[in-house]
Design a protein around this motif. Structure first.
Motif, PDB file in Angstrom:
ATOM      1  N   THR A 113      40.771   1.705 -13.781  1.00  0.00           N
ATOM      2  CA  THR A 113      41.039   2.002 -15.185  1.00  0.00           C
ATOM      3  C   THR A 113      41.748   0.864 -15.901  1.00  0.00           C
ATOM      4  N   ASN A 114      42.496   0.033 -15.170  1.00  0.00           N
ATOM      5  CA  ASN A 114      43.281  -1.020 -15.824  1.00  0.00           C
ATOM      6  C   ASN A 114      43.508  -2.156 -14.831  1.00  0.00           C
ATOM      7  N   TYR A 115      42.873  -3.293 -15.069  1.00  0.00           N
ATOM      8  CA  TYR A 115      42.988  -4.423 -14.146  1.00  0.00           C
ATOM      9  C   TYR A 115      44.398  -4.979 -14.111  1.00  0.00           C
ATOM     10  N   GLN A 116      45.085  -4.986 -15.253  1.00  0.00           N
ATOM     11  CA  GLN A 116      46.430  -5.558 -15.290  1.00  0.00           C
ATOM     12  C   GLN A 116      47.390  -4.799 -14.393  1.00  0.00           C
ATOM     13  N   SER A 117      47.238  -3.486 -14.321  1.00  0.00           N
ATOM     14  CA  SER A 117      48.146  -2.701 -13.488  1.00  0.00           C
ATOM     15  C   SER A 117      47.710  -2.660 -12.032  1.00  0.00           C
ATOM     16  N   SER A 118      46.432  -2.888 -11.766  1.00  0.00           N
ATOM     17  CA  SER A 118      45.952  -2.896 -10.385  1.00  0.00           C
ATOM     18  C   SER A 118      44.672  -3.702 -10.281  1.00  0.00           C
ATOM     19  N   GLN A 119      44.688  -4.748  -9.458  1.00  0.00           N
ATOM     20  CA  GLN A 119      43.525  -5.608  -9.290  1.00  0.00           C
ATOM     21  C   GLN A 119      42.600  -5.137  -8.162  1.00  0.00           C
ATOM     22  N   PHE A 120      42.952  -4.040  -7.526  1.00  0.00           N
ATOM     23  CA  PHE A 120      42.149  -3.514  -6.419  1.00  0.00           C
ATOM     24  C   PHE A 120      40.829  -2.979  -6.955  1.00  0.00           C
ATOM     25  N   ASN A 121      39.725  -3.470  -6.411  1.00  0.00           N
ATOM     26  CA  ASN A 121      38.391  -3.082  -6.881  1.00  0.00           C
ATOM     27  C   ASN A 121      37.887  -1.887  -6.088  1.00  0.00           C
ATOM     28  N   ARG A 122      37.935  -0.712  -6.710  1.00  0.00           N
ATOM     29  CA  ARG A 122      37.563   0.521  -6.027  1.00  0.00           C
ATOM     30  C   ARG A 122      36.060   0.667  -5.833  1.00  0.00           C
ATOM     31  N   ALA A 123      35.280  -0.147  -6.524  1.00  0.00           N
ATOM     32  CA  ALA A 123      33.832  -0.128  -6.289  1.00  0.00           C
ATOM     33  C   ALA A 123      33.486  -0.692  -4.923  1.00  0.00           C
ATOM     34  N   LEU A 124      34.440  -1.399  -4.308  1.00  0.00           N
ATOM     35  CA  LEU A 124      34.228  -2.017  -2.995  1.00  0.00           C
ATOM     36  C   LEU A 124      35.033  -1.328  -1.905  1.00  0.00           C
TER      37      LEU A 124
END
Length: 594
Positions: free
Chosen positions: A348-359
């Motif tokens: 939902t927000n890259y700035q708060s979390s860079q973890f890519n849940r699509a992977l």
């Protein structure tokens, strides 16, 4: 008297005038000061950086990502704009800088004595530093070689370097160096970087008004930024235009027209919506050409930028609305029939979390049942074949349906549409667990499967990308799909480092099998199916999935040209409140394709 005769008169001593003594002392002090200055200059010279090495400094190569339509998405490690030169720019671009920063640039040497004298007098009258006297050559020396700290040693080095630059380069070349190294926006160097960031165009495409606004920033980039302080920028840009008229660079009418075109600048679009994508593609680049990259790269990708922004907006809105249901995150992948990734939003927000849940590896729940039903269809069953949904156990494994209801005798298509649990387990027992695992391997998702019956209803983890590709194989008429994101990789000079081979995948499913299955997937969207909330104009089918205790909710659906996978859940694997694949994920799919 005899002794008086022996005394001879003495010659009186000359007295040295006090004025002469002062002159001597001053002369001596002057020599000492001159020697000290010479030693200081020598030390400053010895401590200067290597000139050639700084002119050819090394840096981390920049990677510029470009979408499917040829537009730049964003750049990684980019600290400089594209190189510019006096000969390749509209004259008013560099004239604006000369007019406001060093109007006598082409007439004086390394330093401008007249300008320095004028600035000293102005500063003395004001009782503060209100004017600078550095020539453009001195500013170039500072920008390339020296730190911005204001010290006597740095000023001495600046003057020495200025004379070196003037002896080695022409005035035009020095101006080129200045325009390519001056820092104006976000620490990036060069007026081309400023033009792209402020006006979304290259330096050679700047208008006169825009060139004046960039020149206005040279005094103090932040204080005179058209984004942060537009009024101050516009006021100084008018001064730039007046100076250009005085120096006969432009006409008064041109200046008036440009002044009317001065405006504040809206910040560039937030590129964080592309960061999950560019992080993913960056890793792909490293896998293709390795880590030892010495040149900047242009990476042409499959991304549909408009779709990426749309998907990101939908996810943010739907998850914000689902906070009361304890749903914290979501991810979405959109893929064309041949495997080209058109969108990838990993949270939902890259700035708060860079973890890519699509992977991320998560339990796919009932979305995995597709594999079992494909085995059944391949072994001669049809969607109208009758099966029985009733309590069923394999060893100690006693699965239940989501609503704890059993439907008795139903068709294979109905069992799939309602996502019952007993039927796929019975099919796996009938045709063998090996057949299920082999089918999963043919579809590209067999690597992480555990050899146990719980895998049949989705207990073995897989990524959203792989799950979406698995379904895409069915909608791709049974031809295997390998997801891809990169079309080609070039150097700025046009050298091709990588070009994708566009050959299609192998056929892994028969026409009959894919025909039956696409029909069953369409049935999931009907009113009686678990995916009825995903029904939208253009949607041709889909499948829901939910893991134990509502920890993962999935929906994979398709339009005529795209397969879209959606995941909703929490990073800490905590349960959501009754969110199934047929609720929020199905609604996200519908909002994307509507």
């Amino acid at each position: 008297m005899e002794k008086d005769k022996d005394k001879s008169p003495q010659k009186p001593k000359k007295k040295v005038a006090w004025q002469w003594r002062i002159v001597m002392w001053l002369f001596t002090l002057g020599l000492v000061a001159l020697a000290a200055a010479g030693v200081y200059i020598l030390l400053a010279f010895l401590e200067m950086p290597s000139l050639d090495s700084m002119l050819h400094e090394t840096r981390t190569p920049a990677i510029t990502f470009i979408d499917k339509d040829g537009y730049e998405i964003r750049s990684n490690n980019k600290i400089m704009g594209s190189p510019v030169s006096v000969s390749g720019l509209p004259p008013y671009v560099w004239q604006a800088m000369v007019a406001i920063e060093d109007k006598r640039f082409f007439d004086h040497g390394a330093t401008d004595i007249r300008g320095m004298t004028r600035s000293v007098l102005s500063n003395l009258r004001a009782g503060a530093v209100v004017a600078g006297g550095s020539s453009l050559t001195q500013q170039t020396a500072k920008n390339i070689f020296l730190s911005p700290r204001r010290t006597i040693k740095r000023k001495v080095q600046e003057v020495i370097l200025s004379y070196w630059l003037e002896n080695r380069f022409t005035k035009e070349q020095i101006l080129d160096l200045y325009m390519n190294r001056v820092s104006l926006v976000k620490g990036m160097r060069g007026i081309d970087a400023a033009a792209r960031e402020l006006f979304q165009k290259t330096a050679k495409d700047l208008s006169l008004a825009e060139a004046a606004q960039i020149a206005a920033m040279l005094k103090a980039p932040t204080a005179y930024s058209p984004m942060k302080n537009p009024d101050k920028n516009i006021a100084r840009a008018r001064v730039v235009l007046v100076e250009m008229v005085r120096q006969k660079f432009i006409t008064l009418d041109a200046a008036r027209a440009a002044a009317a075109d001065l405006h504040g600048v809206t910040p560039a679009p937030d590129t964080n919506v592309f960061r999950y994508w560019t992080d993913y593609v960056g890793d792909e680049v490293a896998g293709i050409i390795g880590d030892n990259v010495s040149s900047d790269l242009l990476v042409y990708t499959t991304l549909d930028s408009d779709m990426q922004e749309h998907v990101a907006a939908v996810i943010r809105r739907k998850i914000a609305d689902a906070r009361d249901k304890r749903a914290g995150q979501a991810a979405t992948v959109a893929m064309s029939r041949d495997g080209a990734l058109r969108a990838m939003v990993g949270g939902t927000n890259y700035q708060s979390s860079q973890f890519n849940r699509a992977l991320a590896l998560r339990q796919p729940g009932s979305t995995f049942k597709l594999v079992v039903y494909l085995v059944a269809l391949e072994n001669g069953m049809t969607p109208d074949a009758m099966v029985n949904d009733s309590q069923f156990a394999i060893g100690d494994y006693h699965p239940k349906n989501y609503n704890e209801k059993f439907y008795g005798d139903i068709t294979l298509g109905t069992a799939f549409a309602k996502s019952v649990n007993s039927v796929p387990l019975k099919l796996a027992e009938k045709f063998g667990l090996n057949a299920v695992l082999k089918m999963a391997g043919r579809l590209g998702v067999g690597a992480n499967l555990r050899r146990e019956y719980s895998s049949v209803i989705g207990s073995s983890e897989m990524t959203l990308v792989n799950l979406t590709a698995m379904y895409n194989t069915v909608w791709n008429n049974g031809y295997a799909v390998r997801p891809y994101a990169i079309l080609k990789i070039l150097t700025p000079s046009g050298q091709v480092l990588y070009q994708r081979d566009g050959d299609g995948g192998l056929g892994v499913l028969s026409d009959d099998t894919t025909g039956y299955m696409t029909g069953m997937l369409a049935g999931v969207l009907r009113a009686s199916g678990t995916g009825h909330r995903a029904a939208a104009a253009g949607a041709i089918g889909g499948k829901t999935g939910t893991s134990n205790d509502y920890r993962d909710a999935w929906f994979v659906g398709a339009t005529n040209d795209l397969t879209i996978g959606v995941w909703v859940g929490n990073d800490d694997f905590s349960p959501m409140s009754n969110i199934t694949g047929g609720t929020i994920p199905a609604e996200i799919f519908k909002d994307i394709v509507d």
